[in-house]
Design an enzyme around this catalytic site. Structure first.
Site, mmCIF file in Angstrom:
data_model
loop_
_atom_site.group_PDB
_atom_site.id
_atom_site.type_symbol
_atom_site.label_atom_id
_atom_site.label_comp_id
_atom_site.label_asym_id
_atom_site.label_seq_id
_atom_site.Cartn_x
_atom_site.Cartn_y
_atom_site.Cartn_z
ATOM 1 N N ALA A 39 48.713 42.964 28.946
ATOM 2 C CA ALA A 39 48.478 44.275 28.329
ATOM 3 C C ALA A 39 48.513 45.329 29.438
ATOM 4 O O ALA A 39 47.594 46.123 29.610
ATOM 5 C CB ALA A 39 47.159 44.318 27.555
ATOM 6 N N HIS A 44 47.519 48.259 36.571
ATOM 7 C CA HIS A 44 48.146 47.001 36.981
ATOM 8 C C HIS A 44 49.411 47.279 37.811
ATOM 9 O O HIS A 44 49.671 46.621 38.815
ATOM 10 C CB HIS A 44 48.573 46.185 35.766
ATOM 11 C CG HIS A 44 47.462 45.751 34.865
ATOM 12 N ND1 HIS A 44 47.280 46.284 33.613
ATOM 13 C CD2 HIS A 44 46.478 44.833 35.029
ATOM 14 C CE1 HIS A 44 46.248 45.690 33.029
ATOM 15 N NE2 HIS A 44 45.725 44.818 33.869
ATOM 16 N N SER A 195 42.858 47.809 29.870
ATOM 17 C CA SER A 195 43.542 47.238 28.702
ATOM 18 C C SER A 195 42.709 47.424 27.452
ATOM 19 O O SER A 195 43.232 47.455 26.340
ATOM 20 C CB SER A 195 43.802 45.745 28.920
ATOM 21 O OG SER A 195 44.553 45.548 30.090
HETATM 22 P P1 AMP Z 1 42.906 42.505 34.166
HETATM 23 O O1 AMP Z 1 44.238 42.343 33.522
HETATM 24 O O2 AMP Z 1 41.977 43.396 33.436
HETATM 25 O O3 AMP Z 1 42.294 41.172 34.547
HETATM 26 O O4 AMP Z 1 43.180 43.253 35.528
HETATM 27 C C1 AMP Z 1 44.090 42.727 36.472
HETATM 28 C C2 AMP Z 1 43.934 43.467 37.764
HETATM 29 O O5 AMP Z 1 44.240 44.842 37.564
HETATM 30 C C3 AMP Z 1 42.504 43.399 38.323
HETATM 31 O O6 AMP Z 1 42.563 43.200 39.725
HETATM 32 C C4 AMP Z 1 41.966 44.754 37.970
HETATM 33 O O7 AMP Z 1 40.945 45.195 38.844
HETATM 34 C C5 AMP Z 1 43.201 45.618 38.100
HETATM 35 N N1 AMP Z 1 43.021 46.859 37.355
HETATM 36 C C6 AMP Z 1 42.705 46.996 36.048
HETATM 37 N N2 AMP Z 1 42.557 48.297 35.724
HETATM 38 C C7 AMP Z 1 42.780 49.000 36.853
HETATM 39 C C8 AMP Z 1 42.766 50.395 37.179
HETATM 40 N N3 AMP Z 1 42.486 51.319 36.270
HETATM 41 N N4 AMP Z 1 43.032 50.747 38.460
HETATM 42 C C9 AMP Z 1 43.299 49.809 39.398
HETATM 43 N N5 AMP Z 1 43.336 48.480 39.150
HETATM 44 C C10 AMP Z 1 43.079 48.075 37.901
#
Ligand code: AMP
Length: 292
Positions: A39, A44, A195
């Site tokens: 997502a 990301h 997401s």
């Molecule tokens: P997730 O898909 O939520 O597990 O996130 C995957 C990676 O993207 C993780 O390392 C999160 O910290 C990073 N991430 C998610 N949202 C953000 C954002 N707004 N800014 C920077 N990194 C993000």
């Protein structure tokens, strides 16, 4: 750079990813891994862009990891958008998207296999509200390290406790990877990209701005000391219907323990709140105390 992206492949099995990585490693390529649950949004993609700068081969994993969801959490409704995710990653020149099934990752089932225990900091803040969450995160991250054998792994500062605990695991277990942290990407009005933002309706989207506002309020009061910054941050939640504050804390970034009243210097403010039925987190660094 010794490699040129030759198309983005979607790899569903551990064996195929291992074979792909082994071949490229033998050719001298360095490898960056970006673990995600898909997502994908610009947060990301910021990690992916940084990965592209750091290594020859960029692998993005997309896996909604059941181990990090508690019972009654949003595992079932978590958004899954693999097709558009892969298209966005291809546009950035990602070499491989590792998108395994749950059975591929956990052939012994949810309860049956070895897991990583996050230690005492894993039980605080996010871990207090989501018991077992960080054990699940560290278990899947350790597996991804073993599968992709990356030189560098990128995480977002958005999940500050996560990147702290992953870094601690790497240090404590002597894992041969480097962790690179990427700053939080925000909407123009300050809302941190997530997401889960897609679950917010118009009114909730507006209400969700209180998280970033509370961090700004805490920052503005930080010069006055820890209790002032906490009081101002919490006060920002005062008149927001439909928002329930979970925690608002200020921690020492080196230990992730709450700062004492005499603490001075750089600190990290962490906030979590439930907006409607959606749990959101945010954080910001502040400078506590005055120089005088
Ligand atoms: P997730 O898909 O939520 O597990 O996130 C995957 C990676 O993207 C993780 O390392 C999160 O910290 C990073 N991430 C998610 N949202 C953000 C954002 N707004 N800014 C920077 N990194 C993000």
């Amino acid at each position: 750079m010794t490699e040129v992206a030759a198309g983005t492949r979607t790899v569903p099995t551990i064996a195929e990813l291992r074979a792909f990585v082994a071949e490229r490693r033998a050719a001298g390529a360095s490898i960056a891994l970006v673990p995600t649950m898909g997502a994908l949004h610009d947060g990301h993609l910021a990690l992916v862009r940084r990965a592209r700068e750091l290594a020859d081969l960029v692998i993005v994993s997309i896996f909604v990891n059941p181990l990090q969801f508690g019972h009654g959490e949003d595992l079932e409704r978590y958004p899954r958008t693999l097709g558009t995710d892969v298209a966005a990653l291809a546009a950035l020149g990602v070499d491989a998207v590792f998108a395994p099934t749950v059975d591929e990752m956990y052939p012994r089932g949810r309860e049956g296999g070895t897991t990583v225990h996050a230690g005492p900091i894993g039980d605080r803040y996010e871990g207090a509200s989501r018991p077992g969450h960080f054990d699940g995160v560290l278990t899947v991250v350790a597996k991804l390290f073993g599968i992709a054998r990356p030189d560098v792994v990128l995480f977002g500062q958005k999940d500050a406790q996560q990147v702290f605990l992953v870094s601690r695991m790497v240090a404590d277990l002597d894992l041969p990877v480097r962790i690179e942290t990427v700053p939080i990407v925000r909407e123009p009005d300050g809302l941190a990209l997530s997401s889960r933002n897609r679950f917010l309706d118009e009114a909730q989207r507006q209400a969700a701005l209180v998280l970033a506002e509370s961090l700004r309020a805490a920052d503005a009061a930080a010069a006055d000391g820890p209790s002032e910054l906490l009081a101002e941050g919490v006060a920002a939640f005062g008149d927001h219907d439909g928002v329930s504050l979970d925690y608002f804390v200020c921690v020492d970034p080196d230990t992730f323990l709450p700062i004492a009243e005499d603490y001075r210097g750089r600190a990290l403010v962490l906030v979590a709140a439930i907006v409607g039925s959606t749990r959101l987190i945010d954080n910001a660094f502040v400078e506590v105390g005055r120089d005088d």
